[in-house]
Design an enzyme around this catalytic site. Sequence first.
Site, PDB file in Angstrom:
ATOM      1  N   HIS A 154      -3.643   0.447   8.535  1.00 38.25           N
ATOM      2  CA  HIS A 154      -4.233   0.133   7.237  1.00 38.25           C
ATOM      3  C   HIS A 154      -5.675  -0.334   7.394  1.00 38.25           C
ATOM      4  O   HIS A 154      -5.964  -1.288   8.106  1.00 38.25           O
ATOM      5  CB  HIS A 154      -3.421  -0.958   6.525  1.00 38.25           C
ATOM      6  CG  HIS A 154      -3.930  -1.242   5.149  1.00 38.25           C
ATOM      7  ND1 HIS A 154      -3.616  -0.441   4.076  1.00 38.25           N
ATOM      8  CD2 HIS A 154      -4.749  -2.202   4.688  1.00 38.25           C
ATOM      9  CE1 HIS A 154      -4.228  -0.925   3.005  1.00 38.25           C
ATOM     10  NE2 HIS A 154      -4.917  -1.983   3.350  1.00 38.25           N
ATOM     11  N   HIS A 177      -8.779   7.160   3.414  1.00 33.21           N
ATOM     12  CA  HIS A 177      -8.199   8.488   3.514  1.00 33.21           C
ATOM     13  C   HIS A 177      -9.278   9.538   3.272  1.00 33.21           C
ATOM     14  O   HIS A 177     -10.306   9.273   2.657  1.00 33.21           O
ATOM     15  CB  HIS A 177      -7.030   8.682   2.537  1.00 33.21           C
ATOM     16  CG  HIS A 177      -7.364   8.432   1.103  1.00 33.21           C
ATOM     17  ND1 HIS A 177      -7.553   7.169   0.578  1.00 33.21           N
ATOM     18  CD2 HIS A 177      -7.535   9.296   0.073  1.00 33.21           C
ATOM     19  CE1 HIS A 177      -7.827   7.257  -0.715  1.00 33.21           C
ATOM     20  NE2 HIS A 177      -7.833   8.537  -1.043  1.00 33.21           N
ATOM     21  N   CYS A 189       0.837  -1.209   0.000  1.00 30.86           N
ATOM     22  CA  CYS A 189       0.000   0.000   0.000  1.00 30.86           C
ATOM     23  C   CYS A 189       0.872   1.259   0.000  1.00 30.86           C
ATOM     24  O   CYS A 189       1.738   1.423   0.851  1.00 30.86           O
ATOM     25  CB  CYS A 189      -0.910  -0.026   1.228  1.00 30.86           C
ATOM     26  SG  CYS A 189      -1.831   1.499   1.475  1.00 30.86           S
ATOM     27  N   ASP A 207      -1.895  16.499  -1.548  1.00 31.83           N
ATOM     28  CA  ASP A 207      -2.152  15.563  -2.644  1.00 31.83           C
ATOM     29  C   ASP A 207      -1.220  15.907  -3.817  1.00 31.83           C
ATOM     30  O   ASP A 207      -1.025  17.077  -4.124  1.00 31.83           O
ATOM     31  CB  ASP A 207      -3.617  15.684  -3.074  1.00 31.83           C
ATOM     32  CG  ASP A 207      -4.064  14.543  -3.965  1.00 31.83           C
ATOM     33  OD1 ASP A 207      -3.465  14.370  -5.057  1.00 31.83           O
ATOM     34  OD2 ASP A 207      -5.004  13.831  -3.596  1.00 31.83           O
TER      35      ASP A 207
END
Length: 115
Positions: free
Chosen positions: A47, A101, A5, A31
């Site tokens: 996670h 997220h 990931c 981002d």
Amino acid sequence: MSDECIFCKIARKEVPTQPVYEDHDLLAFDDIHPVAPVHVLIVPKEHMVNLNDAGKNDVPLLGKALRLAAKIADERGVAESGYRVVVNNGEQGGQIVPHLHFHLVGGRPLSSGLG
């Protein structure tokens, strides 16, 4: 954490990023493909694929992430003018990275539609 990931790799410092915020539970960073002048990702370090993976024990973490979004919005100067916090959940929900997220988006007028 997941070995493959990308957000887990970022949390483990295997992929460099400039944190906007970091603590034991959460990591926030800009981002790399922003859709607005302010576009920050808030990522739980643990996670979880998406909201479906979150359990009742994760409720404090989810609340903490939302409060962090408000704090960062204030720091980035968009709290008063307005901002959006988005969670894309699953393929049809627009989720690209399979790690829960939050997108904090602001700094320009956003469309009123959600789709």
